[in-house]
Enzyme design. Structure first.
Site, PDB file in Angstrom:
ATOM      1  N   HIS A 108      43.895  34.161  49.057  1.00 22.86           N
ATOM      2  CA  HIS A 108      43.969  34.746  47.669  1.00 22.86           C
ATOM      3  C   HIS A 108      45.443  34.786  47.122  1.00 22.86           C
ATOM      4  O   HIS A 108      46.218  35.805  47.846  1.00 22.86           O
ATOM      5  CB  HIS A 108      43.127  35.884  47.734  1.00 22.86           C
ATOM      6  CG  HIS A 108      43.361  36.792  46.492  1.00 22.86           C
ATOM      7  ND1 HIS A 108      44.080  38.030  46.236  1.00 22.86           N
ATOM      8  CD2 HIS A 108      43.276  36.494  45.024  1.00 22.86           C
ATOM      9  CE1 HIS A 108      44.178  38.655  44.874  1.00 22.86           C
ATOM     10  NE2 HIS A 108      43.514  37.239  44.230  1.00 22.86           N
ATOM     11  N   GLU A 146      46.374  37.149  50.229  1.00 25.48           N
ATOM     12  CA  GLU A 146      45.713  37.656  51.283  1.00 25.48           C
ATOM     13  C   GLU A 146      44.664  36.710  52.067  1.00 25.48           C
ATOM     14  O   GLU A 146      44.512  35.555  51.292  1.00 25.48           O
ATOM     15  CB  GLU A 146      44.725  38.816  50.448  1.00 25.48           C
ATOM     16  CG  GLU A 146      45.325  39.895  49.987  1.00 25.48           C
ATOM     17  CD  GLU A 146      44.618  40.619  48.959  1.00 25.48           C
ATOM     18  OE1 GLU A 146      44.820  42.045  48.902  1.00 25.48           O
ATOM     19  OE2 GLU A 146      43.858  40.306  48.197  1.00 25.48           O
ATOM     20  N   SER A 180      39.262  36.823  44.471  1.00 27.55           N
ATOM     21  CA  SER A 180      39.460  38.190  45.111  1.00 27.55           C
ATOM     22  C   SER A 180      38.055  38.794  44.939  1.00 27.55           C
ATOM     23  O   SER A 180      37.919  40.054  45.644  1.00 27.55           O
ATOM     24  CB  SER A 180      40.422  38.961  44.507  1.00 27.55           C
ATOM     25  OG  SER A 180      40.345  39.265  43.434  1.00 27.55           O
ATOM     26  N   ASN A 188      43.669  44.318  45.156  1.00 29.47           N
ATOM     27  CA  ASN A 188      42.837  44.530  43.898  1.00 29.47           C
ATOM     28  C   ASN A 188      41.980  45.672  43.818  1.00 29.47           C
ATOM     29  O   ASN A 188      41.568  46.291  42.668  1.00 29.47           O
ATOM     30  CB  ASN A 188      42.176  43.404  43.502  1.00 29.47           C
ATOM     31  CG  ASN A 188      42.910  41.976  42.904  1.00 29.47           C
ATOM     32  OD1 ASN A 188      44.290  42.507  42.543  1.00 29.47           O
ATOM     33  ND2 ASN A 188      42.697  41.016  42.777  1.00 29.47           N
TER      34      ASN A 188
END
Length: 297
Positions: A142, A154, A121, A193
């Site tokens: 991800h 993701e 990420s 994140n």
């Protein structure tokens, strides 16, 4: 677009091994590779413990567990597994030079029809895709820790990622029972994140400014904001070194002091206190992973 039936996961750490198990649970043929046989042995032990717990709790049958392990191969023979993979997922250390070198090797082994994906990420697709001859087949997929539990995955498009690759990657995420969050434009940290990073950075500012201690900040996030765990507890779970390496990379790129790792984080990393995996981070932990108390800073 070739349907994804065979998956190679490179890296058998906490993320890589769980990603592989998620794929095997969904009926895919999976190889999880590592350079170190002892790492593979630890991964198998952890996965068998988790799957046995799922059986005991009625989440799956013993037959389903056994069938999943029949579909999963843990091996040091990365190259053979790469030659037949429809999808390669990299889950190696968060160092860009390592990832680029790894993808250059994998691209030379995998079929031209295979999708190459990183679980990172912190590094965007374009930073790695330039190392392979077919960047249109590259994206980030991800997962979140623990991958066996967390639903969100993701799927991130790079500047050269094709529509076909994005469609296949998204369909793969749905096939393994996860919820895809698609980013049509790359940005470091992606969605979740970046939001978590903002929370973490503010928590560190509150701690280092002397406004509140680790326990108070974690408690506020859990009891006022409804977080399942506070930011310091989460850093311990995911590995303090992961966030540290991400910050170091961003500072190297930007030169902005705001991107440097926090002093307390650097101190813990220098001491080798990386969270649950080392038995101490912001908190200390028993051998079974139970939180015991605060780790003196």
């Amino acid at each position: 677009m070739t349907p994804i039936r065979t998956v190679l996961v490179v890296g058998s750490g906490a993320m890589g091994s769980q990603i592989a198990m998620v794929c095997a649970n969904a009926g895919l043929t999976v190889a999880c590779t590592d350079l170190d046989q002892s790492a593979l042995d630890r991964a198998e032990s952890m996965l068998r413990t988790r799957m046995e717990s799922n059986v005991a709790k009625g989440r799956m049958t013993a037959a389903q567990r056994d069938a999943a392990f029949d579909r999963l191969t843990l091996t040091t023979d990365r190259d053979t597994a790469a030659r037949t993979a429809d999808l390669v997922i990299e889950a190696a250390v968060e160092k860009l030079d390592v990832k680029r070198s790894l993808f250059a090797e994998l691209a030379a082994l995998a079929p031209d029809t295979a999708i190459l994906a990183s679980n990172s990420s912190s590094f965007v697709p374009s930073s790695m895709a330039s190392a392979v001859p077919l960047p249109e087949r590259f994206c980030n997929i991800h997962f979140f820790n623990p991958a066996l539990v967390m639903k969100c995955v993701e799927v991130v498009r790079g500047p050269e990622t094709s529509d076909e690759t994005m469609a296949a990657a998204t369909a793969f995420v749905e096939k393994i029972g996860k919820t895809p969050v698609v980013l049509e434009k790359e940005i470091p940290g992606f969605v979740a994140n970046r939001i978590l990073g903002a929370v973490r950075d503010e928590a560190l500012r509150l701690l280092e400014g002397g406004y509140a201690d680790v326990v108070a900040i974690d408690t506020a996030c859990r009891t006022a904001l409804g977080y399942p765990m506070g930011p310091f507890e989460l850093m311990d779970l995911t590995g303090i070194d992961i966030g540290y390496l991400v910050k170091k990379q961003r500072f190297a790129e930007s030169g902005d002091p705001a991107d440097e790792p926090a002093e307390t984080v650097a101190r813990l990393v220098e001491r080798g206190d990386l969270g649950r995996k080392t038995g101490s981070g912001w908190y200390t932990y028993s051998e079974s992973g139970e939180k015991q108390g605060l780790n003196p800073l």
